[in-house]
Design a protein around this motif. Structure first.
Motif, short mmCIF file in Angstrom:
data_model
loop_
_atom_site.label_atom_id
_atom_site.label_comp_id
_atom_site.label_asym_id
_atom_site.label_seq_id
_atom_site.Cartn_x
_atom_site.Cartn_y
_atom_site.Cartn_z
N SER A 9 -48.75 -1.95 -26.39
CA SER A 9 -50.14 -2.09 -26.84
C SER A 9 -50.96 -1.67 -25.64
N ARG A 11 -54.25 -1.49 -25.78
CA ARG A 11 -55.73 -2.43 -26.07
C ARG A 11 -55.91 -3.30 -25.04
N SER A 14 -55.17 -6.84 -25.47
CA SER A 14 -53.87 -7.03 -26.25
C SER A 14 -53.26 -8.20 -25.80
N ASN A 16 -50.18 -9.02 -26.56
CA ASN A 16 -48.69 -8.57 -25.82
C ASN A 16 -49.04 -8.45 -24.44
C1 LIG Z 1 -51.34 0.30 -36.85
C2 LIG Z 1 -51.10 -1.08 -36.97
C3 LIG Z 1 -50.07 -1.36 -37.64
C4 LIG Z 1 -49.91 -2.91 -37.68
N1 LIG Z 1 -48.61 -3.32 -38.40
C5 LIG Z 1 -48.41 -4.59 -38.36
C6 LIG Z 1 -47.11 -5.04 -38.89
O1 LIG Z 1 -46.51 -4.53 -39.61
N2 LIG Z 1 -46.73 -6.53 -38.71
C7 LIG Z 1 -47.57 -7.26 -38.03
O2 LIG Z 1 -47.21 -8.44 -37.96
N3 LIG Z 1 -48.80 -6.80 -37.60
C8 LIG Z 1 -49.23 -5.49 -37.79
N4 LIG Z 1 -50.57 -5.17 -37.24
C9 LIG Z 1 -51.02 -6.16 -36.41
C10 LIG Z 1 -50.75 -6.38 -35.18
O3 LIG Z 1 -49.61 -7.34 -34.82
C11 LIG Z 1 -52.08 -6.80 -34.26
O4 LIG Z 1 -52.88 -5.87 -34.43
C12 LIG Z 1 -51.47 -7.34 -32.85
O5 LIG Z 1 -52.76 -8.01 -32.28
C13 LIG Z 1 -51.42 -5.90 -32.05
O6 LIG Z 1 -51.04 -6.55 -30.61
P1 LIG Z 1 -51.90 -6.50 -29.48
O7 LIG Z 1 -52.60 -7.79 -29.53
O8 LIG Z 1 -50.77 -6.96 -28.14
O9 LIG Z 1 -52.64 -5.25 -29.20
C14 LIG Z 1 -50.72 -3.68 -36.89
C15 LIG Z 1 -51.80 -3.32 -36.22
C16 LIG Z 1 -52.00 -1.93 -36.20
C17 LIG Z 1 -53.26 -1.59 -35.37
#
Ligand SMILES: Cc1cc2nc3c(=O)[nH]c(=O)nc-3n(C[C@H](O)[C@H](O)[C@H](O)COP(=O)(O)O)c2cc1C
Length: 178
Positions: A9, A11, A14, A16
């Motif tokens: 990620s 972001r 994030s 992660n």
């Molecule tokens: C394009 C997109 C697709 C996503 N698809 C899923 C998914 O399939 N399963 C899920 O659990 N979360 C999904 N999410 C939510 C992410 O788990 C969540 O945005 C998470 O916080 C992203 O990780 P980060 O915080 O490290 O950026 C999705 C988010 C985005 C932006």
């Protein structure tokens, strides 16, 4: 011992990345964890494979020199994010720096299923010919951090005790495997 983290990620806030940083701090007595920058890699292009540019060469060097790799990934649409796949595609070509490299996998999500589908895809990708990394068996070793908004504090540190205990166990097993 040196490990390189690849975070799927880009972001700023994030979760992660927060896990990678929490692990950097928690395990500093056991290994150095350097976090790679995959956001500046170009899109993979076979035409550029022999001269891939500085960012790709730097990532390959970091991985070559590391004892192990830690991949922390969100789930995007039931798979891994494109930015992570792009990095893995670069790493699978030319000098294939992930072959036989121990790789620890983890994922964080505010949702319920804890990135399980993304991690299954990731395991398939890591088994491909140009990657062939070594991982712990999935059974009992899946670091799936779900409902994550309740498990990190305001400064982004992982504070959920059950998760930390499990993490310690898997990290110990991974270090034994290395
Ligand atoms: C394009 C997109 C697709 C996503 N698809 C899923 C998914 O399939 N399963 C899920 O659990 N979360 C999904 N999410 C939510 C992410 O788990 C969540 O945005 C998470 O916080 C992203 O990780 P980060 O915080 O490290 O950026 C999705 C988010 C985005 C932006």
């Amino acid at each position: 011992m040196k490990m390189i983290a690849i975070v799927g990620s880009l972001r700023k806030g994030s979760l992660n990345m927060a896990l990678a940083k929490s692990m950097q701090e928690r395990y500093q007595g056991k290994f150095d964890l350097e976090i790679a920058d995959i956001g500046t890699l170009p899109y993979y292009n076979t035409d550029d494979e022999e001269h891939p540019g500085d960012t790709v060469l730097k990532l390959k060097k970091q991985i070559n020199e590391a004892d192990a790799v830690f991949i922390v990934t969100p789930e995007y649409n039931w798979s891994i994010p494109g930015v992570l796949k792009n990095a893995l595609d670069w790493l699978s070509r030319g000098d294939k720096v992930l072959i036989n490299k121990p790789v620890l996998i983890a994922g964080v999500t505010p949702a319920m299923l804890g990135t399980v589908r993304a991690q299954l895809h990731l395991r398939e990708i890591l088994s491909s010919l140009g990657i062939s990394a070594r991982t712990l068996p999935a059974g009992g070793n899946e670091i799936l951090i779900n409902m994550a908004n309740d498990k990190f504090d305001a400064s982004g540190r992982l504070v959920d005790q059950n998760t930390l205990t499990f993490l310690d166990q898997v990290v110990d097993k991974f270090l034994q495997m290395i």
